[in-house]
Design an enzyme around this catalytic site. Structure first.
Site, PDB file in Angstrom:
ATOM      1  N   ASP A   1      48.592  24.418  41.448  1.00  0.00           N
ATOM      2  CA  ASP A   1      47.402  25.170  41.847  1.00  0.00           C
ATOM      3  C   ASP A   1      46.507  24.365  42.772  1.00  0.00           C
ATOM      4  OD1 ASP A   1      46.817  24.707  38.594  1.00  0.00           O
ATOM      5  OD2 ASP A   1      45.226  24.048  39.965  1.00  0.00           O
TER       6      ASP A   1
ATOM      7  N   ASP B   1      42.861  23.858  44.852  1.00  0.00           N
ATOM      8  CA  ASP B   1      41.427  24.084  44.954  1.00  0.00           C
ATOM      9  C   ASP B   1      40.965  23.669  46.342  1.00  0.00           C
ATOM     10  OD1 ASP B   1      41.011  24.918  42.239  1.00  0.00           O
ATOM     11  OD2 ASP B   1      41.371  22.844  41.651  1.00  0.00           O
TER      12      ASP B   1
ATOM     13  N   ASP C   1      34.949  14.486  37.865  1.00  0.00           N
ATOM     14  CA  ASP C   1      35.052  13.634  36.681  1.00  0.00           C
ATOM     15  C   ASP C   1      35.659  12.252  36.947  1.00  0.00           C
ATOM     16  OD1 ASP C   1      37.485  14.890  37.134  1.00  0.00           O
ATOM     17  OD2 ASP C   1      37.664  15.790  35.152  1.00  0.00           O
TER      18      ASP C   1
END
Ligand code: ATP
Ligand code: MG
Length: 456
Positions: free
Chosen positions: A81, A83, A160
């Site tokens: 996936d 982003d 993060d």
């Protein structure tokens, strides 16, 4: 991996880089690694993701791939996936793509759809930790507000881990590294961006993410993060149960469940998620062995594209404490083994749901699966044969075979149930030693037995 990331060569090639909208927060410029000096190949990215990037770029916007897909491409792990991060606002993104939907109320994201694939496009966001904004955190330091658009050099600091903070620029195929992420990927280290304790307080789920990425990527969790986890793990109790269920699925259904489980226990996090299970694991090594066998089996299934269901694993996790509590129930009141397992698993799944919001559509069949276990010991008669038609037979059978695999169920009995499934109707009657009885006689016999009061 050595030689793939030619990071050293470009160490001095710091870009002269200024962003138009550069804010007043962190001002560090990124290291811009030109295409010739990194191994991130466009072949690792989906056609759809590239289409989105090119169209944004052609329309005059900045367009980057960011996060897990850049990290995985660098490790040649074939990301699935994608982003996209851009300086276009969600409305501007929507204007460019007819196949685009905006989602999220507080912070809007664009989803651009290509068949079954969705490319998520997010506008750069500013970090929530502006020193002039004390309303962005609650008393424990958790982020409660994270909804301000920003520029790329603000966006990066709210991510993060350093390995998740690399941006791939479609304009010239360079990789932008503000945080030392490339070096940490080379060293195979999970490092939090900024002060570890503060970042874990902002969002305690990052502790689980650290473990998940360490398991998936075979990375080491940096000592600074390990220390902060040891201090902050009780904060996981404040995370909403629904979010922990999402995280549970990612941790245990992505093909690295066994390693994730070991790391969660090593860092004292498993008990924050499954307290009753953890207690039993600490007392009973054979239960540990059973759980690890189940996780290994799940990992094998995921890797060979077989379906997995959370109900099975939750049943595995609750099996130890359920059996123990069921024995207590049987010693206190008269009930069958199945009834006691059903009651105990009902009580334990109720407790468990306070921590992790496991939907009822998983807990209900899970209880049936556990309660059926004693029935495998019955191999004679009609009722025994009927088990083959039970709607939870398949799951209960798989569970029993797993127990047999680790020597916690009789292997000859397991073999009987495996073989009998391949038998014809006549062969089954013989296997279960069912003699041809007239049906009228059977009905009369059954009526003589009073129904137990608590059967439903
Ligand atoms: P994977 O898809 O393999 O789980 P990922 O890194 O893509 O890994 P996502 O959950 O898809 O993880 O998140 C995408 C990116 O968003 C991350 O790489 C990270 O930069 C950022 N991110 C996600 N969750 C958080 C979080 N809790 N705190 C900070 N940044 C986050
Ligand atoms: Mg992702």
């Amino acid at each position: 991996m050595q030689g793939l990331l030619l990071y050293g060569r470009i160490a001095n090639a710091q870009a002269e880089f200024r962003l138009k909208n550069s804010g007043t927060t962190k001002s560090a410029a990124p290291k811009i690694i030109p295409r010739a000096a990194h191994n991130v190949s466009r072949d690792e990215f989906s056609k759809s993701a590239l289409k989105v990037l090119y169209r944004l770029h052609k329309s005059g916007y900045q367009a980057f791939l960011v996060g897990g897909c850049v990290r995985d491409a660098m490790l040649v792990l074939h990301p699935k996936d994608f982003d996209v991060a851009t300086n276009a606002t969600p409305d501007e993104v929507r204007a460019l793509f007819s196949n685009c939907r905006l989602i999220g109320r507080r912070f809007r994201l664009a989803h651009v759809r290509f068949g079954r694939e969705i490319i998520e496009v997010a506008t750069f966001r500013a970090a929530a930790n502006h020193s002039d904004d004390d309303h962005a955190h609650d008393d424990e330091g958790r982020i409660v507000r994270d909804n301000v658009y920003g520029s790329i050099d603000e966006d990066v600091w709210r991510r993060d881990f350093t390995c998740n903070s690399l941006y791939y620029n479609i304009a010239d195929f360079s990789v932008w590294d503000y945080t030392g992420g490339v070096e940490h990927i080379e060293q195979r280290h999970i490092v939090l961006i900024g002060d570890p304790d503060k970042r874990l307080r902002e969002d305690p789920v990052r502790m689980l993410r650290a473990v998940r990425f360490a398991a998936k990527l075979d990375f080491t969790i940096d000592e600074t993060v390990v220390k902060a986890i040891a201090q902050d793990r009780p904060l996981l109790a404040n995370v909403p149960a629904a979010r922990l269920f999402d995280e549970f699925l990612k941790m245990f259904q992505s093909g690295f469940a066994e390693r994730t489980f070991d790391l969660l226990r090593e860092h004292g996090l498993f008990g924050m998620l499954f307290p009753a299970t953890d207690e039993q694991l600490n007392k009973d090594e054979s239960f540990v062995e059973f759980v690890r066998a189940a996780l290994r089996n799940t990992d094998r299934r995921v890797k060979s594209d077989h379906s997995v269901t959370p109900m099975f694993l939750i049943g595995v996790f609750l099996w130890g404490p359920t059996r123990k509590l069921a024995a207590v129930h049987r010693s206190e009141q008269k009930m069958s083994e199945s009834q006691s397992l059903s009651l105990a698993s009902y009580e334990l799944s109720g407790q468990q749901q306070k921590r992790i919001a496991i939907p009822r559509r998983f807990t209900a069949p899970m209880r049936e699966m556990l309660a059926l276990q004693p029935r495998f010991m019955q191999m004679r008669g009609k009722k025994a044969m009927k088990l083959l038609e039970h709607r939870r037979f398949r799951a209960a059978y798989d569970f029993m075979v797993l127990l047999a695999e680790v020597g916690q169920f009789d292997s000859e009995t397991a073999k009987f149930w495996t073989e009998v499934q391949g038998h014809s109707a006549e062969e089954r009657a013989t296997s279960f030693q069912i003699d041809a009885q007239p049906s009228s006689q059977r009905r009369r016999r059954r009526r003589r037995r009073p129904k137990p009061a608590n059967s439903s």
